[in-house]
Scaffold this motif. Sequence first.
Motif, PDB file in Angstrom:
ATOM      1  N   ILE A 159       0.867  -1.334   0.183  1.00 38.76           N
ATOM      2  CA  ILE A 159       0.317   0.011   0.095  1.00 38.76           C
ATOM      3  C   ILE A 159       0.744   1.198  -0.086  1.00 38.76           C
ATOM      4  N   ALA A 160       2.018   1.227   0.823  1.00 35.70           N
ATOM      5  CA  ALA A 160       2.759   2.442   0.900  1.00 35.70           C
ATOM      6  C   ALA A 160       3.488   2.456  -0.378  1.00 35.70           C
ATOM      7  N   ALA A 161       3.837   1.466  -1.142  1.00 34.25           N
ATOM      8  CA  ALA A 161       4.822   1.720  -2.263  1.00 34.25           C
ATOM      9  C   ALA A 161       3.737   2.470  -3.453  1.00 34.25           C
ATOM     10  N   ALA A 162       2.670   1.785  -3.467  1.00 33.20           N
ATOM     11  CA  ALA A 162       1.421   2.149  -4.214  1.00 33.20           C
ATOM     12  C   ALA A 162       0.938   3.379  -4.307  1.00 33.20           C
ATOM     13  N   ALA A 163       0.803   3.995  -3.037  1.00 32.38           N
ATOM     14  CA  ALA A 163       0.362   5.284  -2.791  1.00 32.38           C
ATOM     15  C   ALA A 163       1.559   6.214  -2.790  1.00 32.38           C
ATOM     16  N   GLY A 164       2.747   5.901  -2.877  1.00 29.03           N
ATOM     17  CA  GLY A 164       4.048   6.889  -2.550  1.00 29.03           C
ATOM     18  C   GLY A 164       4.093   7.532  -1.115  1.00 29.03           C
ATOM     19  N   VAL A 165       3.762   6.903  -0.190  1.00 28.86           N
ATOM     20  CA  VAL A 165       3.658   7.255   1.002  1.00 28.86           C
ATOM     21  C   VAL A 165       4.719   6.761   1.983  1.00 28.86           C
TER      22      VAL A 165
END
Length: 388
Positions: free
Chosen positions: A5-11
């Motif tokens: 999720i972090a990688a996909a959202a760039g967060v």
Amino acid sequence: MLDGIAAAAGVPAEAVRRAFMLSGRLPATARAAMSGGSAALAEFRLQLGRPVRPMLASPAESLADALAEHGAVAVEYKMDGARIQVHRDGDEVHVYTRTLREVTEHVTELVELVRALPCCSVVLDGETLALTDDGRPRPFQETMSRFGSTREEQVRALLLRPYFFDCLHLDGADLLDAPLRERNAALRRVAGEHLIPGEVEPADPEALLAGALDAGHEGVMVKALDSVYSAGRRGRAWLKVKPVHTLDLVVLAAEWGHGRRRGYLSNLHLGARDPDGGPPIMVGKTFKGLTDELLTWQTERFPELATRRDDGAVYLRPELVVEIELDGVQTSTRYPGGVALRFARVLRYRPDKDTADADTIDAVHALLPAPPSPHHQGPLGGEHPGAR
């Protein structure tokens, strides 16, 4: 999933983990990350009546090492009790275990005690344990037995005493992101006589450790006063100091015994948690410390968790956590973890923990007397005989 999720959202991954720990819902966390990024993730707050993962501690080699790792610290007793998190909103009280299981109906004395605290709303982190008549801790198993019983005679015989060591919310103010110094001040305002023994910036930490051991407890915790509450994480902000080493490891298999243990599942295969999310990594075996009662229980319980069997052993789903006492570890090529446990013995099973709470392979490596060398295999060129 959280890293994805972090990688996909760039967060930042830490922002996703924190939001998930506070929301308890993966889909809601993912939607917030994808739609609003870090700002939306930061909107998640502690909610009364919804538990958060407890902050965890790492082992320290000694009290001196723990003190040297931080500046200003609090030093508190480390008790051999059961971790609890209590939530109060007005007269409504909930009590949760470290695995976030609600046990409110089983611990009526704790509910009444929390309801009487001088506040309107509060979330407290602490330990609870049953005491003997002279005030010493009863065996851990006796404390845990209360979490599954509402029988009046057992409640009367095993009254639980809470010792609170952190305050995550007080009268409308969330304190998760406040430094421990502020959380400790809030705790002292509300916990009263139920504050865990300890001192902030103690003049004589060694005396605190000696006092804890004399009272029958495990040791002390050394906590950095500038640290925030990292829900669900095991870091170095909290360090546990015990006179002997213990590790919480995953039971991977058990071998059939010989001699007087013939017919019983005995020698345990032990694994440490892979911090990267892979299967547990085997670090040793032991049959030491197993009582007749535990041998009988293992022999009845382990086949229910079996994934495969051969003539010598039963191999298990990695679900059971056992606390192991040991003299140390040494490098070894015998096991996939690259280390072997020295003089390992079973202390107890930990039904209050799941495999996510087990110690990591990094924690096992941290007990090595020196950084492992690819050419060093320990004084015996392999596993110490006591590790078996």
